[in-house]
Design an enzyme around this catalytic site. Structure first.
Site, PDB file in Angstrom:
ATOM      1  N   ASP A 108     -43.477 -98.139  59.262  1.00  0.00           N
ATOM      2  CA  ASP A 108     -43.340 -96.694  59.467  1.00  0.00           C
ATOM      3  C   ASP A 108     -42.834 -96.066  58.157  1.00  0.00           C
ATOM      4  OD1 ASP A 108     -42.942 -94.599  61.982  1.00  0.00           O
ATOM      5  OD2 ASP A 108     -41.502 -94.218  60.365  1.00  0.00           O
ATOM      6  N   HIS A 128     -40.503 -94.033  57.784  1.00  0.00           N
ATOM      7  CA  HIS A 128     -39.036 -93.932  57.787  1.00  0.00           C
ATOM      8  C   HIS A 128     -38.393 -95.304  57.994  1.00  0.00           C
ATOM      9  CE1 HIS A 128     -40.660 -90.064  59.380  1.00  0.00           C
ATOM     10  NE2 HIS A 128     -39.785 -89.558  58.519  1.00  0.00           N
ATOM     11  N   HIS A 184     -35.648 -95.835  65.422  1.00  0.00           N
ATOM     12  CA  HIS A 184     -34.399 -95.152  65.024  1.00  0.00           C
ATOM     13  C   HIS A 184     -33.309 -95.256  66.100  1.00  0.00           C
ATOM     14  CE1 HIS A 184     -36.345 -93.595  61.529  1.00  0.00           C
ATOM     15  NE2 HIS A 184     -37.228 -92.904  62.221  1.00  0.00           N
ATOM     16  N   ASP A 228     -47.145 -92.486  59.757  1.00  0.00           N
ATOM     17  CA  ASP A 228     -46.713 -91.281  59.038  1.00  0.00           C
ATOM     18  C   ASP A 228     -46.723 -91.521  57.520  1.00  0.00           C
ATOM     19  OD1 ASP A 228     -44.702 -93.066  59.727  1.00  0.00           O
ATOM     20  OD2 ASP A 228     -43.353 -91.551  60.577  1.00  0.00           O
TER      21      ASP A 228
HETATM   22  C1  SP5 Z   1     -40.337 -92.510  64.626  1.00  0.00           C
HETATM   23  C2  SP5 Z   1     -40.307 -91.521  63.499  1.00  0.00           C
HETATM   24  O1  SP5 Z   1     -41.221 -91.504  62.679  1.00  0.00           O
HETATM   25  N1  SP5 Z   1     -39.294 -90.644  63.473  1.00  0.00           N
HETATM   26  C3  SP5 Z   1     -39.217 -89.723  62.406  1.00  0.00           C
HETATM   27  C4  SP5 Z   1     -38.100 -88.784  62.545  1.00  0.00           C
HETATM   28  C5  SP5 Z   1     -38.036 -87.926  61.341  1.00  0.00           C
HETATM   29  N2  SP5 Z   1     -37.452 -86.694  61.622  1.00  0.00           N
HETATM   30  C6  SP5 Z   1     -37.160 -85.882  60.493  1.00  0.00           C
HETATM   31  C7  SP5 Z   1     -38.379 -85.201  60.051  1.00  0.00           C
HETATM   32  C8  SP5 Z   1     -38.059 -84.092  59.127  1.00  0.00           C
HETATM   33  C9  SP5 Z   1     -39.306 -83.257  59.019  1.00  0.00           C
HETATM   34  N3  SP5 Z   1     -38.989 -81.994  58.476  1.00  0.00           N
HETATM   35  C10 SP5 Z   1     -40.077 -81.100  58.588  1.00  0.00           C
HETATM   36  C11 SP5 Z   1     -39.586 -79.756  58.258  1.00  0.00           C
HETATM   37  C12 SP5 Z   1     -40.763 -78.877  58.148  1.00  0.00           C
HETATM   38  N4  SP5 Z   1     -40.337 -77.550  57.829  1.00  0.00           N
HETATM   39 ZN    ZN Z   2     -41.530 -92.379  60.932  1.00  0.00          ZN
END
Ligand code: SP5
Ligand code: ZN
Length: 316
Positions: free
Chosen positions: A170, A172, A136, A259
């Site tokens: 990944d 994302h 990212h 993930d």
């Molecule tokens: C490298 C990578 O996998 N980065 C991921 C970043 C994602 N961040 C946003 C995640 C949002 C998760 N929200 C959880 C809320 C729980 N209440």
């Molecule tokens: Zn990720």
């Protein structure tokens, strides 16, 4: 299989990420790599290598010098246990700076570069156990737990010696990686990820993002529905591999995030632990040398087992 790793990467240790002003426990924990390292050792992976330092130009030829200097200088002023939240150079509320963030992010980039160097020296497959993750991170900003874009830095390094394809699995979309190579035809970026209409990073990862200028046709996104199953995922992965074969790269970098696992605490696919071996097998049908770079994956209990399953899909 050579595994590149250093404990320095554990020194980055934020406590909180913030959603709408509410603090939550930081998902990108240092225990992620403890889980991976123990599982690797239990499964007789013993070939661990420490990274060495590469010239800073490997990082600053992608990341803007002002951003690099910000991370380096600002972290020096942070006290032990303190976390610094968004500024001009940080794009969200889950990528804080701590005293050791710069040091760990540098180590992580060097872990990726050391893996890339081993590939140039004739290794057929290496695993760079990077933390913090990288995909990212943009030219001028941190985001999504990422500071330096490890996969992009490794790809740029390898690109001086041949054509590079990056396969990003990944959960994302790797907005930073896509962006670095969007107008280049010497690095192909192919990504499978959760539909960005629904999931982070929201503003990139759509099918109509195909590259620009001489990079047109060298960027390929596969946004996927939530709860996708093993079998549906395997079919789309095989389609993505066709893009890579057609490109005829000399090197493959896998941005390997786990993930996508059914029990990941922040994500929403339905892939199972044994299926990661199949993903490894599918990818290993490509014959060029491969560098696996660790990205996300947040189920601490199972992450090690997932990585071992994945690596078992590759020939030694
Ligand atoms: C490298 C990578 O996998 N980065 C991921 C970043 C994602 N961040 C946003 C995640 C949002 C998760 N929200 C959880 C809320 C729980 N209440
Ligand atoms: Zn990720």
């Amino acid at each position: 299989m050579k595994i590149i790793y250093t404990d320095i990467q554990k020194k980055h240790n934020p406590i909180y990420e913030i959603y709408d002003g509410v603090k939550e426990s930081y998902a990108e924990k240092k225990e992620r790599i403890t889980s991976i390292v123990s599982a690797l050792k239990e499964n007789n992976y013993t070939d661990f290598i420490s990274p060495h330092h590469f010239p800073l130009s490997n990082i600053t030829s992608l990341h803007h010098i002002a951003y690099f200097n910000f991370l380096s200088n600002r972290t020096k002023k942070i006290k032990e246990g303190e976390e610094l939240y968004p500024s001009y150079f940080i794009m969200d509320t889950y990528t804080p700076l701590t005293k050791y963030t710069f040091e760990a992010a540098m180590a992580s980039a060097n872990v990726a570069l050391t893996g890339a160097e081993l590939i140039l020296n004739g290794e057929k497959i290496c695993y760079s156990l990077c933390r913090p993750p990288g995909h990212h991170a943009e030219e001028r900003s941190s985001g999504g737990y990422c500071y330096f874009n490890n996969a992009a830095i490794a790809a740029n390094y390898l690109s001086s010696q041949g054509r590079v394809a990056i396969l990003d699995i990944d959960y994302h979309h790797g907005n930073g990686t896509q962006h670095f190579f969007y107008e280049r035809n010497d690095v192909l970026y192919v990504s499978l990820h959760a539909d960005p209409n629904l999931k982070f990073p929201y503003n990139s990862g759509f099918v109509d993002e195909i590259g620009k200028g001489k990079g047109e046709g060298f960027n390929k996104n596969y946004p996927l529905p939530l709860n996708i199953s093993n079998i549906e995922y395997a079919n789309i992965l095989k389609r993505a591999l066709k893009d890579i074969r057609d490109y005829k790269p000399n090197f493959l970098i896998v941005s390997a995030g786990f993930d996508t696992y059914e029990k990941d605490p922040i994500a929403g696919f339905a892939l199972t632990i044994p299926f990661y071996k199949e993903i490894g097998q599918i990818i290993s049908s490509l014959t060029m040398p491969k560098l696996i770079i660790q990205e996300g994956g947040y189920n601490i209990d199972d992450l090690g087992r997932i990585v071992v399953s994945f690596l078992k899909g590759f020939i030694k």
